[in-house]
Design a protein around this motif. Structure first.
Motif, PDB file in Angstrom:
ATOM      1  N   SER A 132       0.839  -1.208   0.000  1.00  0.00           N
ATOM      2  CA  SER A 132       0.000   0.000   0.000  1.00  0.00           C
ATOM      3  C   SER A 132       0.870   1.253   0.000  1.00  0.00           C
ATOM      4  CB  SER A 132      -0.938   0.004   1.208  1.00  0.00           C
ATOM      5  OG  SER A 132      -0.202   0.031   2.416  1.00  0.00           O
ATOM      6  N   LYS A 133       2.034   1.156   0.654  1.00  0.00           N
ATOM      7  CA  LYS A 133       2.966   2.287   0.711  1.00  0.00           C
ATOM      8  C   LYS A 133       3.475   2.592  -0.703  1.00  0.00           C
ATOM      9  CE  LYS A 133       6.926   3.606   3.654  1.00  0.00           C
ATOM     10  NZ  LYS A 133       7.894   4.163   2.722  1.00  0.00           N
ATOM     11  N   THR A 134       3.884   1.526  -1.422  1.00  0.00           N
ATOM     12  CA  THR A 134       4.387   1.681  -2.789  1.00  0.00           C
ATOM     13  C   THR A 134       3.285   2.210  -3.717  1.00  0.00           C
ATOM     14  OG1 THR A 134       5.689  -0.293  -2.304  1.00  0.00           O
ATOM     15  CG2 THR A 134       5.695   0.477  -4.578  1.00  0.00           C
ATOM     16  N   ASP A 135       2.072   1.627  -3.592  1.00  0.00           N
ATOM     17  CA  ASP A 135       0.934   2.074  -4.419  1.00  0.00           C
ATOM     18  C   ASP A 135       0.716   3.578  -4.250  1.00  0.00           C
ATOM     19  OD1 ASP A 135       0.500  -0.625  -4.888  1.00  0.00           O
ATOM     20  OD2 ASP A 135      -1.222  -0.783  -3.523  1.00  0.00           O
ATOM     21  N   THR A 145       4.802   7.846   5.002  1.00  0.00           N
ATOM     22  CA  THR A 145       5.452   7.453   6.257  1.00  0.00           C
ATOM     23  C   THR A 145       4.481   7.152   7.401  1.00  0.00           C
ATOM     24  OG1 THR A 145       5.659   9.773   6.876  1.00  0.00           O
ATOM     25  CG2 THR A 145       7.540   8.786   5.732  1.00  0.00           C
ATOM     26  N   GLN A 146       3.171   7.244   7.126  1.00  0.00           N
ATOM     27  CA  GLN A 146       2.214   6.974   8.202  1.00  0.00           C
ATOM     28  C   GLN A 146       1.204   5.921   7.770  1.00  0.00           C
ATOM     29  OE1 GLN A 146       0.542  10.565   9.863  1.00  0.00           O
ATOM     30  NE2 GLN A 146       2.522  11.590   9.959  1.00  0.00           N
ATOM     31  N   PHE A 147       0.814   5.090   8.744  1.00  0.00           N
ATOM     32  CA  PHE A 147      -0.094   3.967   8.484  1.00  0.00           C
ATOM     33  C   PHE A 147      -1.150   3.929   9.578  1.00  0.00           C
ATOM     34  CE2 PHE A 147      -1.230  -0.568   8.975  1.00  0.00           C
ATOM     35  CZ  PHE A 147      -1.548  -0.900   7.673  1.00  0.00           C
ATOM     36  N   SER A 148      -2.395   3.664   9.202  1.00  0.00           N
ATOM     37  CA  SER A 148      -3.394   3.419  10.244  1.00  0.00           C
ATOM     38  C   SER A 148      -3.908   1.993  10.078  1.00  0.00           C
ATOM     39  CB  SER A 148      -4.523   4.450  10.209  1.00  0.00           C
ATOM     40  OG  SER A 148      -5.498   4.084   9.295  1.00  0.00           O
ATOM     41  N   ILE A 149      -4.125   1.337  11.221  1.00  0.00           N
ATOM     42  CA  ILE A 149      -4.391  -0.104  11.259  1.00  0.00           C
ATOM     43  C   ILE A 149      -5.861  -0.402  10.957  1.00  0.00           C
ATOM     44  CG2 ILE A 149      -4.342  -2.129  12.754  1.00  0.00           C
ATOM     45  CD1 ILE A 149      -2.086  -0.672  14.332  1.00  0.00           C
ATOM     46  N   PRO A 150      -6.141  -1.221   9.925  1.00  0.00           N
ATOM     47  CA  PRO A 150      -7.533  -1.553   9.589  1.00  0.00           C
ATOM     48  C   PRO A 150      -8.249  -2.208  10.759  1.00  0.00           C
ATOM     49  CG  PRO A 150      -6.025  -2.382   7.893  1.00  0.00           C
ATOM     50  CD  PRO A 150      -5.180  -1.887   9.035  1.00  0.00           C
ATOM     51  N   GLU A 168       6.945   5.754   9.912  1.00  0.00           N
ATOM     52  CA  GLU A 168       7.454   6.495  11.070  1.00  0.00           C
ATOM     53  C   GLU A 168       6.406   6.628  12.174  1.00  0.00           C
ATOM     54  OE1 GLU A 168       8.747  10.113   9.260  1.00  0.00           O
ATOM     55  OE2 GLU A 168      10.373   9.101   8.174  1.00  0.00           O
ATOM     56  N   ALA A 169       5.145   6.392  11.818  1.00  0.00           N
ATOM     57  CA  ALA A 169       4.074   6.452  12.805  1.00  0.00           C
ATOM     58  C   ALA A 169       2.948   5.517  12.392  1.00  0.00           C
ATOM     59  CB  ALA A 169       3.539   7.882  12.933  1.00  0.00           C
TER      60      ALA A 169
END
Ligand SMILES: [Zn+2]
Length: 247
Positions: A132-135, A145-150, A168-169
């Motif tokens: 998803s980061k690459t997409d 640099t930020q992700f939220s958990i499904p 990073e977060a």
């Protein structure tokens, strides 16, 4: 200390094009209610806690309603999108995501397919987090640099994979405040729901001690209910939640 708010979608008279069940609906705020939240956040006292306004899933209403309302009040949002849903009916497309960033908002990752991450293999977790980061980087043309958990579901493997992926977060759905240092990797969020009155936001921003005590009490009551009730726990949980909703 600061608070992160987690919204999903906003609705007005026009029904959303995306399929929603009763649980989904609980997270969709009426446009006027959302505007009352934003008006408060834009004008809250200087002594109130700083707040980050986040949105999960990439609902189309983020672009059509939430962002314009935030901008009218001089605020900006963080939008976490599911990359596999980009451009699907009821969700934002790639151009709308780029448009949000041009307007000063930030777009981040919320996985590729919104799975329950702890139930996946290590390789599948990597695919959701790195993929998803690459997409998204291909769409936005900058590092993500930020992700939220499904669904807020995670374990140690998920957190390790997020670090490996270079985030990073990471934002979860645990109710509570965050310390104001840059070292914080896993961040908690408050989730306003369809029935959340602006007074509750005021409590979160202006009365953190009272809010922390309320959260601890709620956890204790729910913990006891889980031990005592077993299978009937989910029904009890709904009753307890509705009692705390009225504060
Ligand atoms: Zn989500």
């Amino acid at each position: 200390m600061f608070a992160v708010l987690l919204y999903h979608g906003i609705e007005d008279a026009t029904p959303s094009a995306r399929h929603m069940d009763d649980v989904d609906r609980e997270y969709v705020l009426d446009r006027r209610r959302f505007e009352s939240h934003v008006a408060y956040l834009a004008a809250k006292p200087a002594t109130a806690l700083p707040v980050v306004i986040s949105f999960d899933d990439g609902d189309l209403s983020c672009h059509t309603m939430a962002a314009p309302i935030l901008e009218r009040h001089g605020l900006r949002g963080s939008f976490f999108v599911v990359t596999g849903w980009i451009g699907k009916p009821g969700f934002m497309n790639a151009e709308q995501l780029r448009d949000l960033e041009r307007r000063g908002h930030a777009v981040h990752s919320h996985s590729r397919s919104h799975p329950r991450l702890p139930s996946l293999t290590a390789a599948a977790i990597d695919d959701e987090l790195i993929g998803s980061k690459t997409d998204l980087e291909a769409i936005l043309g900058r590092p993500v640099t930020q992700f939220s958990i499904p669904g807020g579901a995670y374990d140690d493997r998920v957190i390790a994979a997020a670090r490996r992926a270079g985030y990073e977060a990471v934002f979860n759905s645990v109710e509570g405040y965050n310390k104001g240092d840059d070292a914080a990797f896993l961040l908690r969020r408050f989730t306003p729901r369809a029935y959340t009155h602006v007074e509750m936001l005021k409590e979160i921003c202006e009365h953190p001690a009272r809010t922390t005590a309320r959260i601890a009490l709620k956890r204790a009551v729910l913990g006891t209910a889980r031990r005592v009730m077993g299978q009937r726990y989910d029904r009890v949980r709904a009753h307890v939640a509705s009692a705390f909703r009225r504060r």
